[in-house]
Scaffold this motif. Structure first.
Motif, PDB file in Angstrom:
ATOM      1  N   GLU A  25       0.647  -1.152  -0.032  1.00 56.67           N
ATOM      2  CA  GLU A  25      -0.206  -0.132   0.193  1.00 56.67           C
ATOM      3  C   GLU A  25       0.697   1.425  -0.044  1.00 56.67           C
ATOM      4  O   GLU A  25       0.221   2.349  -0.129  1.00 56.67           O
ATOM      5  CB  GLU A  25      -0.970  -0.062   1.215  1.00 56.67           C
ATOM      6  CG  GLU A  25      -1.733  -1.126   1.369  1.00 56.67           C
ATOM      7  CD  GLU A  25      -2.752  -1.381   2.534  1.00 56.67           C
ATOM      8  OE1 GLU A  25      -2.936  -0.227   3.267  1.00 56.67           O
ATOM      9  OE2 GLU A  25      -3.247  -2.172   2.856  1.00 56.67           O
ATOM     10  N   ARG A  28       1.416   6.291   3.688  1.00 52.93           N
ATOM     11  CA  ARG A  28       0.256   7.338   3.476  1.00 52.93           C
ATOM     12  C   ARG A  28       0.406   8.510   4.546  1.00 52.93           C
ATOM     13  O   ARG A  28       1.163   8.295   5.358  1.00 52.93           O
ATOM     14  CB  ARG A  28      -1.146   6.443   3.709  1.00 52.93           C
ATOM     15  CG  ARG A  28      -1.460   5.372   3.016  1.00 52.93           C
ATOM     16  CD  ARG A  28      -2.751   5.049   2.989  1.00 52.93           C
ATOM     17  NE  ARG A  28      -3.198   4.661   4.186  1.00 52.93           N
ATOM     18  CZ  ARG A  28      -3.019   3.358   4.866  1.00 52.93           C
ATOM     19  NH1 ARG A  28      -2.720   2.257   3.884  1.00 52.93           N
ATOM     20  NH2 ARG A  28      -3.595   3.066   6.101  1.00 52.93           N
ATOM     21  N   HIS A  30      -0.280  11.352   7.018  1.00 53.85           N
ATOM     22  CA  HIS A  30      -0.949  11.174   8.291  1.00 53.85           C
ATOM     23  C   HIS A  30      -2.438  11.667   8.278  1.00 53.85           C
ATOM     24  O   HIS A  30      -2.820  12.671   7.712  1.00 53.85           O
ATOM     25  CB  HIS A  30      -0.205  12.166   9.121  1.00 53.85           C
ATOM     26  CG  HIS A  30      -1.140  12.327  10.597  1.00 53.85           C
ATOM     27  ND1 HIS A  30      -0.713  11.523  11.737  1.00 53.85           N
ATOM     28  CD2 HIS A  30      -2.067  13.310  11.233  1.00 53.85           C
ATOM     29  CE1 HIS A  30      -1.318  11.678  12.652  1.00 53.85           C
ATOM     30  NE2 HIS A  30      -2.125  12.784  12.363  1.00 53.85           N
ATOM     31  N   ASP A  31      -3.289  10.971   8.408  1.00 54.23           N
ATOM     32  CA  ASP A  31      -4.724  11.110   8.547  1.00 54.23           C
ATOM     33  C   ASP A  31      -5.517  10.943   9.757  1.00 54.23           C
ATOM     34  O   ASP A  31      -5.468  10.019  10.077  1.00 54.23           O
ATOM     35  CB  ASP A  31      -5.278  10.080   7.363  1.00 54.23           C
ATOM     36  CG  ASP A  31      -6.742  10.170   7.280  1.00 54.23           C
ATOM     37  OD1 ASP A  31      -7.546  10.289   8.322  1.00 54.23           O
ATOM     38  OD2 ASP A  31      -7.330  10.131   6.126  1.00 54.23           O
ATOM     39  N   GLU A  34      -8.015   8.208  10.253  1.00 52.12           N
ATOM     40  CA  GLU A  34      -7.375   6.896  10.205  1.00 52.12           C
ATOM     41  C   GLU A  34      -6.957   6.739  11.564  1.00 52.12           C
ATOM     42  O   GLU A  34      -6.924   5.499  11.811  1.00 52.12           O
ATOM     43  CB  GLU A  34      -6.522   6.746   9.084  1.00 52.12           C
ATOM     44  CG  GLU A  34      -6.026   5.387   8.770  1.00 52.12           C
ATOM     45  CD  GLU A  34      -5.035   5.316   7.776  1.00 52.12           C
ATOM     46  OE1 GLU A  34      -4.128   4.930   7.800  1.00 52.12           O
ATOM     47  OE2 GLU A  34      -5.574   5.874   6.447  1.00 52.12           O
ATOM     48  N   ALA A  37      -9.331   6.055  14.156  1.00 47.40           N
ATOM     49  CA  ALA A  37      -9.809   4.457  14.132  1.00 47.40           C
ATOM     50  C   ALA A  37      -9.028   3.543  14.667  1.00 47.40           C
ATOM     51  O   ALA A  37      -9.472   2.448  15.171  1.00 47.40           O
ATOM     52  CB  ALA A  37     -10.086   4.262  12.517  1.00 47.40           C
ATOM     53  N   ARG A  38      -7.646   3.627  14.943  1.00 52.10           N
ATOM     54  CA  ARG A  38      -6.787   2.754  15.440  1.00 52.10           C
ATOM     55  C   ARG A  38      -6.976   2.724  16.952  1.00 52.10           C
ATOM     56  O   ARG A  38      -6.496   2.100  17.485  1.00 52.10           O
ATOM     57  CB  ARG A  38      -5.237   3.434  15.302  1.00 52.10           C
ATOM     58  CG  ARG A  38      -4.731   3.132  13.963  1.00 52.10           C
ATOM     59  CD  ARG A  38      -3.467   3.378  13.993  1.00 52.10           C
ATOM     60  NE  ARG A  38      -2.949   3.375  12.501  1.00 52.10           N
ATOM     61  CZ  ARG A  38      -1.640   3.568  12.419  1.00 52.10           C
ATOM     62  NH1 ARG A  38      -0.703   3.897  13.199  1.00 52.10           N
ATOM     63  NH2 ARG A  38      -1.237   3.349  11.016  1.00 52.10           N
ATOM     64  N   GLU A  68      -1.418  16.722  10.022  1.00 52.16           N
ATOM     65  CA  GLU A  68      -2.318  16.006   8.897  1.00 52.16           C
ATOM     66  C   GLU A  68      -2.202  16.609   7.604  1.00 52.16           C
ATOM     67  O   GLU A  68      -1.560  17.494   7.121  1.00 52.16           O
ATOM     68  CB  GLU A  68      -3.822  16.992   9.222  1.00 52.16           C
ATOM     69  CG  GLU A  68      -4.788  16.392   8.297  1.00 52.16           C
ATOM     70  CD  GLU A  68      -5.493  15.118   8.897  1.00 52.16           C
ATOM     71  OE1 GLU A  68      -6.186  14.584   8.019  1.00 52.16           O
ATOM     72  OE2 GLU A  68      -5.383  14.708  10.137  1.00 52.16           O
ATOM     73  N   SER A 164       1.593  10.828  -0.422  1.00 52.60           N
ATOM     74  CA  SER A 164       1.894   9.459  -0.141  1.00 52.60           C
ATOM     75  C   SER A 164       2.709   8.932  -0.742  1.00 52.60           C
ATOM     76  O   SER A 164       3.172   9.581  -2.030  1.00 52.60           O
ATOM     77  CB  SER A 164       0.544   8.582  -0.138  1.00 52.60           C
ATOM     78  OG  SER A 164      -0.549   9.127   0.683  1.00 52.60           O
TER      79      SER A 164
END
Length: 200
Positions: A25, A28, A30-31, A34, A37-38, A68, A164
């Motif tokens: 993948e 990526r 920093h989101d 996301e 969600a961790r 971000e 990314s």
């Protein structure tokens, strides 16, 4: 003569169970969504259940959107390993801040300290980033050319990307066994795990 450098070989420090995710993948940006969600990590680790009642408040308190849409890599992993090894020891700096100090011992048990090797086309970085990197490289050349060989000025070779890194640019990885922990008074951290699922 014009020097035309089109490729840089930076590194990225993290902590992972399976480095193959990066080879599939890429790396990526920093989101925040996301990362939020961790927090499922809390349910998976009974040693973190005590954080359940405070995690939402902690996420609001940390509230840092500075990273971000950014991704940090280093052109020379020496400074990363010497001064910022917490990324490899604990993983996400944001997650470490949200879960707080007592959770650090748990974070150290998930995965292995990982140094990703990247072949990065400089065209992926902005002009500003390339200029910043060029200045740092000139400073390093000056240090070698003008100073005694035993004197070393600390130069931060980290730089920020705003896109990314695709999987095809991730070319290798390693798992350092010993690191200095900046969150623990630079004490020596010896990783009990020096392989990940990708290593076999």
């Amino acid at each position: 003569m014009l020097l035309n450098i089109q490729l840089c070989a930076p590194s990225h420090g993290c902590r992972t169970i399976d480095a193959s995710v990066y080879f599939r993948e890429g790396l990526r940006l920093h989101d925040r969504g996301e990362m939020t969600a961790r927090r499922a990590i809390i349910e998976k680790n009974t040693d973190l259940h005590w954080t359940r009642n405070r995690v939402e408040e902690a996420i609001r308190e940390v509230g840092n959107t500075l990273d971000e849409g950014r991704l940090y890599v280093v052109a020379d992993d020496t400074s990363l390993l010497k001064y910022a090894a917490h990324y490899l020891i604990y993983g996400s700096e944001w997650m470490t801040a949200v879960l707080s100090d007592p959770a650090r011992n748990v974070l150290k048990t998930i995965g292995a300290p990982t140094l990703l090797e990247i072949d990065l086309p400089l065209s992926m970085s902005s002009f500003r980033t390339r200029k910043e990197l060029a200045i740092k490289m000139l400073n390093e050349w000056t240090r070698f050319a003008c100073n005694k060989p035993d004197w070393s000025a600390p130069i931060d070779f980290s730089f920020c990307l705003r896109s990314s890194i695709p999987a095809c640019c991730i070319v290798g990885h390693s798992h350092p066994a010993e690191l200095r922990d900046p969150l623990d008074g630079r004490g020596l951290y010896r990783s009990p795990v020096t392989v990940c699922d990708h290593c076999g």
